[in-house]
Design a protein around this motif. Structure first.
Motif, mmCIF file in Angstrom:
data_model
loop_
_atom_site.group_PDB
_atom_site.id
_atom_site.type_symbol
_atom_site.label_atom_id
_atom_site.label_comp_id
_atom_site.label_asym_id
_atom_site.label_seq_id
_atom_site.Cartn_x
_atom_site.Cartn_y
_atom_site.Cartn_z
ATOM 1 N N ASP A 24 -3.698 1.961 -8.931
ATOM 2 C CA ASP A 24 -3.594 0.495 -8.979
ATOM 3 C C ASP A 24 -2.138 0.058 -8.890
ATOM 4 O O ASP A 24 -1.790 -0.849 -8.138
ATOM 5 N N VAL A 25 -1.308 0.710 -9.696
ATOM 6 C CA VAL A 25 0.082 0.271 -9.805
ATOM 7 C C VAL A 25 0.850 0.484 -8.489
ATOM 8 O O VAL A 25 1.586 -0.401 -8.035
ATOM 9 N N ASN A 26 0.640 1.596 -7.840
ATOM 10 C CA ASN A 26 1.384 1.837 -6.594
ATOM 11 C C ASN A 26 0.779 1.122 -5.385
ATOM 12 O O ASN A 26 1.492 0.797 -4.431
ATOM 13 N N ARG A 27 -0.513 0.847 -5.433
ATOM 14 C CA ARG A 27 -1.085 -0.009 -4.375
ATOM 15 C C ARG A 27 -0.416 -1.372 -4.418
ATOM 16 O O ARG A 27 -0.065 -1.963 -3.406
ATOM 17 N N PHE A 28 -0.232 -1.866 -5.639
ATOM 18 C CA PHE A 28 0.448 -3.159 -5.793
ATOM 19 C C PHE A 28 1.907 -3.051 -5.346
ATOM 20 O O PHE A 28 2.426 -3.929 -4.651
ATOM 21 N N LYS A 34 -2.711 -7.096 -5.768
ATOM 22 C CA LYS A 34 -3.298 -6.511 -6.960
ATOM 23 C C LYS A 34 -4.825 -6.468 -6.834
ATOM 24 O O LYS A 34 -5.433 -7.483 -6.501
ATOM 25 N N SER A 35 -5.401 -5.298 -7.061
ATOM 26 C CA SER A 35 -6.861 -5.179 -7.002
ATOM 27 C C SER A 35 -7.294 -4.001 -7.863
ATOM 28 O O SER A 35 -6.463 -3.192 -8.280
ATOM 29 N N SER A 36 -8.582 -3.912 -8.114
ATOM 30 C CA SER A 36 -9.066 -2.817 -8.962
ATOM 31 C C SER A 36 -9.600 -1.664 -8.125
ATOM 32 O O SER A 36 -10.054 -0.655 -8.659
ATOM 33 N N ALA A 37 -9.570 -1.811 -6.799
ATOM 34 C CA ALA A 37 -10.036 -0.734 -5.919
ATOM 35 C C ALA A 37 -9.345 -0.876 -4.574
ATOM 36 O O ALA A 37 -8.797 -1.931 -4.257
ATOM 37 N N GLY A 38 -9.382 0.194 -3.793
ATOM 38 C CA GLY A 38 -8.783 0.147 -2.463
ATOM 39 C C GLY A 38 -7.780 1.260 -2.256
ATOM 40 O O GLY A 38 -7.684 2.190 -3.069
ATOM 41 N N ALA A 39 -7.030 1.171 -1.162
ATOM 42 C CA ALA A 39 -6.036 2.200 -0.846
ATOM 43 C C ALA A 39 -4.999 1.605 0.097
ATOM 44 O O ALA A 39 -5.263 0.606 0.777
ATOM 45 N N VAL A 40 -3.817 2.224 0.092
ATOM 46 C CA VAL A 40 -2.801 1.873 1.080
ATOM 47 C C VAL A 40 -2.528 3.146 1.877
ATOM 48 O O VAL A 40 -2.287 4.216 1.311
ATOM 49 N N PHE A 41 -2.620 3.012 3.199
ATOM 50 C CA PHE A 41 -2.461 4.158 4.093
ATOM 51 C C PHE A 41 -1.193 3.919 4.916
ATOM 52 O O PHE A 41 -1.116 2.937 5.671
ATOM 53 N N ILE A 42 -0.218 4.793 4.733
ATOM 54 C CA ILE A 42 1.085 4.573 5.374
ATOM 55 C C ILE A 42 1.435 5.744 6.292
ATOM 56 O O ILE A 42 1.406 6.904 5.871
ATOM 57 N N GLY A 293 9.086 -1.486 -15.869
ATOM 58 C CA GLY A 293 8.845 -2.096 -14.563
ATOM 59 C C GLY A 293 7.394 -2.452 -14.410
ATOM 60 O O GLY A 293 6.842 -3.209 -15.207
ATOM 61 N N LEU A 294 6.754 -1.867 -13.398
ATOM 62 C CA LEU A 294 5.325 -2.111 -13.193
ATOM 63 C C LEU A 294 4.505 -1.469 -14.308
ATOM 64 O O LEU A 294 3.335 -1.797 -14.499
#
Ligand code: MN
Length: 356
Positions: A24-28, A34-42, A293-294
């Motif tokens: 959660d924290v690094n997706r943000f 901010k969300s409770s689910a998901g992913a970031v693909f880089i 921080g976060l």
């Protein structure tokens, strides 16, 4: 322009490697959403936030520049589409966030190699140590809300009020003053309970001659604040005043060492040695501070074994204490922004002993 994704790209080996951010924290941190689910693909050239139906509309509005938003029904299917499209051969995962069972599912479900030995979580924490101007502003704002609330709370601090009520009132005030939530379970303890560094507020009533320790913080737009004050109710004995003075001086000794180029150990030793020189070595058993921080506790740890060098843009706490079992304890904590020439105290509230 924020360089956080570029910095992450620098540690990606090649065009066929991607990073999958799942906590959660690094997706943000990487998407601004901010969300409770998901992913970031880089990947080396693209950044994608994957969210489900619940978040799609707000994600499109709030996401950082240059990040595309995809709505998924099945996360793995959408990830595989990206993996195929971008010709990705291996994906680095957040090792601190992925459980053993999740790792198995990733290995079975994604059409590429899963790299779990990259220490990605630790590397991201390293990046997060240095705050951008905007992050600093948010932490300052969180601190401002906590301070305002604390000053309002002091109006109701009197004999006969119970400890838990102080914590509840403070949470209430911080939210009314604009906080998202409290940064951690507020500590508001009194009398003998103050000898417990992380004591939990009880039904104990405040009494004349008590020390009261408030360890408080709130969250503003994802960013935390942290501050501790110890105040006396009615009067303070000579011993209470003496211990307070030693802790305050230890705090100042540490603050003088907070400067780019000095190590975390330099800061810790300054406080620890002063307390030891005054005969209370065994009554200060925790670290002098931590990054904020976060998350409320981030890198770096301010401790004598940590030789990490402070850099401008870090935000660390300075919170020495002395705890005398069955008597009382004192802790005084502020957050400091590390600068090239020294540091900036992010708390504006005085640290001298106040007797309410
Ligand atoms: Mn703290």
């Amino acid at each position: 322009m924020d360089k956080r994704i570029d910095k992450l790209r620098e540690i990606i080996a090649d065009d066929n490697t991607a990073v999958l951010i799942t906590s959660d924290v690094n997706r943000f941190y990487y998407s601004g959403f901010k969300s409770s689910a998901g992913a970031v693909f880089i990947t080396k050239s693209t950044a994608t936030l994957l969210v489900d139906f619940r978040y799609f509309e707000s994600a499109q509005k709030q996401v950082l520049d240059k990040i595309q938003v995809i709505q998924y029904v099945k996360l793995f299917e959408s990830l595989n589409e990206l993996i195929d499209k971008e010709n990705i051969k291996s994906v680095i995962i957040e090792d601190d966030d992925v459980t053993v069972s999740r790792l198995k599912k990733l290995r079975n479900g994604l059409n590429c190699e899963i790299i779990d030995e990259f220490n990605l979580s630790d590397k991201v924490l390293d990046f997060r140590m240095i705050k951008t101007d905007l992050e600093i502003e948010k932490i300052k704002h969180a601190q401002k809300i906590a301070e305002k609330s604390y000053l309002e709370l002091l109006n109701i601090v009197k004999c006969g009020v119970f400890e838990k009520k102080l914590a509840l009132e403070l949470e209430h005030l911080m939210k009314l003053n604009g906080a998202e939530k409290q940064a951690f379970d507020i500590i508001s303890i009194s009398g003998k309970n103050t000898s417990l560094p992380h004591g939990v507020p009880t039904d104990k009533l405040l009494e004349k001659g008590d020390f009261i320790t408030f360890d408080i913080g709130c969250v503003y737009d994802g960013y935390h604040s942290d501050m501790t004050r110890t105040v006396a109710l009615g009067y303070a004995s000579e011993e209470m005043k003496k211990i307070y003075d030693i802790v305050l001086h230890a705090h100042k000794c540490a603050a003088e060492k907070i400067k780019a180029g000095n190590s975390c150990a330099d800061v810790d030793n300054a406080a620890r040695n002063f307390i030891a020189d005054n005969g209370y070595k065994d009554y200060f058993g925790h670290t002098t501070g931590h990054g904020v921080g976060l998350e409320i506790h981030e890198k770096p740890t301010i401790y004598m074994t940590n030789n990490l060098i402070l850099k401008a843009g870090m935000i660390v706490t300075d919170e020495p204490g002395i705890y005398l079992p069955d008597k009382f304890g004192v802790r005084i904590e502020d957050m400091y922004l590390v600068t090239d020439t020294g540091c900036e105290d992010l708390a504006k509230i005085d640290k001298e002993l106040i007797i309410l």
